[in-house]
Design an enzyme around this catalytic site. Structure first.
Site, short mmCIF file in Angstrom:
data_model
loop_
_atom_site.label_atom_id
_atom_site.label_comp_id
_atom_site.label_asym_id
_atom_site.label_seq_id
_atom_site.Cartn_x
_atom_site.Cartn_y
_atom_site.Cartn_z
N GLU A 273 0.82 -1.21 0.00
CA GLU A 273 0.00 0.00 0.00
C GLU A 273 0.86 1.27 0.00
O GLU A 273 0.37 2.35 -0.32
CB GLU A 273 -0.97 -0.01 1.19
CG GLU A 273 -1.92 -1.18 1.11
CD GLU A 273 -3.03 -1.15 2.15
OE1 GLU A 273 -3.47 -0.06 2.53
OE2 GLU A 273 -3.45 -2.25 2.58
N LYS B 216 3.32 3.50 7.28
CA LYS B 216 4.19 2.39 6.90
C LYS B 216 5.31 2.89 5.97
O LYS B 216 6.45 2.45 6.08
CB LYS B 216 3.39 1.29 6.20
CG LYS B 216 2.44 0.52 7.10
CD LYS B 216 3.12 -0.23 8.23
CE LYS B 216 3.98 -1.38 7.75
NZ LYS B 216 4.50 -2.20 8.90
P1 NAD Z 1 -2.26 -7.29 13.05
O1 NAD Z 1 -2.99 -6.01 13.26
O2 NAD Z 1 -3.04 -8.55 12.92
O3 NAD Z 1 -1.22 -7.52 14.26
C1 NAD Z 1 -0.40 -6.49 14.75
C2 NAD Z 1 0.23 -6.96 16.06
O4 NAD Z 1 1.09 -5.91 16.52
C3 NAD Z 1 -0.80 -7.21 17.17
O5 NAD Z 1 -0.54 -8.45 17.80
C4 NAD Z 1 -0.60 -6.05 18.12
O6 NAD Z 1 -0.88 -6.37 19.47
C5 NAD Z 1 0.87 -5.70 17.90
N1 NAD Z 1 1.17 -4.31 18.23
C6 NAD Z 1 0.46 -3.21 17.81
N2 NAD Z 1 1.01 -2.09 18.35
C7 NAD Z 1 2.08 -2.51 19.08
C8 NAD Z 1 3.04 -1.82 19.87
N3 NAD Z 1 3.04 -0.49 20.00
N4 NAD Z 1 4.01 -2.55 20.48
C9 NAD Z 1 4.03 -3.90 20.37
N5 NAD Z 1 3.13 -4.61 19.66
C10 NAD Z 1 2.17 -3.91 19.02
O7 NAD Z 1 -1.32 -7.05 11.79
P2 NAD Z 1 -0.95 -8.05 10.60
O8 NAD Z 1 -2.04 -8.05 9.61
O9 NAD Z 1 -0.47 -9.33 11.18
O10 NAD Z 1 0.29 -7.28 9.95
C11 NAD Z 1 1.61 -7.45 10.48
C12 NAD Z 1 2.57 -6.57 9.70
O11 NAD Z 1 2.52 -6.93 8.32
C13 NAD Z 1 2.23 -5.09 9.79
O12 NAD Z 1 3.43 -4.37 9.91
C14 NAD Z 1 1.54 -4.79 8.47
O13 NAD Z 1 1.76 -3.46 8.08
C15 NAD Z 1 2.24 -5.76 7.54
N6 NAD Z 1 1.43 -6.21 6.39
C16 NAD Z 1 0.17 -6.71 6.56
C17 NAD Z 1 -0.56 -7.17 5.46
C18 NAD Z 1 -1.93 -7.79 5.62
O14 NAD Z 1 -2.58 -8.11 4.61
N7 NAD Z 1 -2.44 -8.03 6.83
C19 NAD Z 1 0.00 -7.12 4.19
C20 NAD Z 1 1.29 -6.61 4.04
C21 NAD Z 1 1.99 -6.17 5.16
#
Ligand code: NAD
Length: 366
Positions: free
Chosen positions: A141, A168
């Protein structure tokens, strides 16, 4: 956790993708894992059912990544060989209504982690320094929206459109700068939309499954023709482990499964799968689809060219979207207690992300 093994820090390991990474590492390697997670609303420790069986290889550190002192203690205590950084605020609609937490965790949190990783890395022996890696997990994104053709490559310019993607993008730039300026050995991955088991109910696919099972309207944003490129979360977890071990320091790798679908097609497929696996008696679930006000600034199309990762590191996606979605719908049917616990803990399924427009018309998440 026992001494002697390589230890990997996974931030955000109680989230959707982070828990898939932890499950992959527990099931397919012998490394020890420290899961650094603040345990926000988006987390679930039930997503790592294997944890209890691995007390010597798995530890949870309930820590905010903005807390530098706590991170410093963890680096000193565990001496990790690598960090896979996934902790983030991730829901685009929430970032529209409340961007502050996204700026704090995604930008300040990444900055704090980089500073503490750098402090740790500088104190290592020269041979240990050569081996250490920090992999920053990011999203496609950050590249903004595509026209009808083409795909994002590692050379695509950054053009984020939502507060989430802007935060991001900022974190990607910080990681790049810490690598270039301080020589901290970092890598960045940019991945397309993930789907699979243990995804929080606010995201498109689980949201539609849960609403359809309740025989409630399935709100599709705008005309539903927005295109996303879907990757199974376990393919992503394998990609991240491959990049951490074999990627070239300072490089970016795009991760995707070449599975472009419109949002409407995804919702229609979810309906068909549910009709087959658990017929409703009320008729086809597609009758529940309703079109609602679009998300402000909604990107039209994402598509990922993962050729570099495939050519250079030999990774390929193993799951195709049709069989993967079939399994995912089956998983939500077979694992009701996992998502019902979240719904019963007060999670609100109302529409988010319309605070940017003058008069919110309808409600629904993505
Ligand atoms: P999610 O929202 O399911 O999980 C995020 C986790 O981070 C949670 O367990 C939360 O408790 C923890 N967290 C949030 N703030 C925090 C803080 N300040 N300190 C410590 N822990 C904290 O996210 P996801 O979908 O698993 O995505 C994980 C990563 O992958 C992210 O960085 C996201 O940008 C990236 N990403 C996600 C996708 C997708 O489709 N979901 C695609 C590409 C990249």
């Amino acid at each position: 956790m026992s001494e002697g093994r390589s230890t990997i820090f996974v931030t955000g390991g109680a989230g959707f993708i982070g828990s898939a990474v932890v499950r992959h590492l527990l099931g397919n390697t012998d490394v020890s894992i420290v899961n650094i997670d603040k345990l926000t609303y988006a987390s679930s420790l039930e997503s790592i059912p294997q944890a209890a069986a691995h007390p010597a290889r798995y530890a949870l550190a309930r820590i905010d990544i903005c807390d530098g002192d706590a991170l410093r203690d963890l680096f000193a205590r565990y001496n990790p060989k690598g960090v896979i950084h996934l902790a983030a605020e991730t829901h685009v609609d929430r970032s529209i209504d409340g961007p502050q937490e996204f700026i704090r965790t995604n930008i300040t949190g990444t900055f704090t982690l980089l500073q503490e990783a750098l402090r740790h890395w500088r104190a290592l022996t020269p041979s240990e320094r050569k081996l250490f890696r920090l992999l920053h997990v990011s999203t496609d994104e950050v590249f903004g929206s595509l026209g009808p053709d083409g795909a994002f490559t590692e050379q695509s310019p950054y053009a984020p459109n939502s507060p989430y993607s802007a935060s991001k993008a900022a974190s990607d730039h910080l990681v790049r700068a810490w690598c270039e300026t301080y020589e901290l050995p970092c890598l960045i991955s940019n991945c397309s939309n993930n789907y699979g088991p243990y995804q929080f109910p606010e995201k498109l696919i689980p949201h539609m499954i849960i609403k359809a099972l309740a025989d409630e309207p399935l709100p599709v944003y705008g005309d539903g023709r927005q295109v996303r490129d879907w990757l199974h979360v376990e393919d992503h977890a394998r990609a991240l482990w491959t990049i951490l071990r074999h990627g070239r320091v300072g490089e970016t790798y795009n991760v995707g499964g070449r599975n472009e679908r419109t949002n409407l097609a995804v919702v229609e497929t979810v309906c068909r799968l549910l009709d087959r696996l658990q017929p409703s008696g009320q008729g086809d679930r597609s009758r529940l689809i309703s079109f609602v006000a679009d998300r402000p600034g909604h990107d039209r199309r994402y598509a990922i060219d993962a050729g570099k990762l495939e050519r250079e590191l030999g990774w390929t996606a193993q799951e195709n979207f049709d069989s993967g979605l079939d399994k995912t719908v089956g998983w939500y049917l077979a694992n009701r207690p996992w998502w019902e616990t979240i719904l019963n803990s007060g999670y609100d399924t109302k529409r988010l992300g319309l605070s940017a427009v003058a008069s919110p018309a309808a409600r629904r998440p993505d």
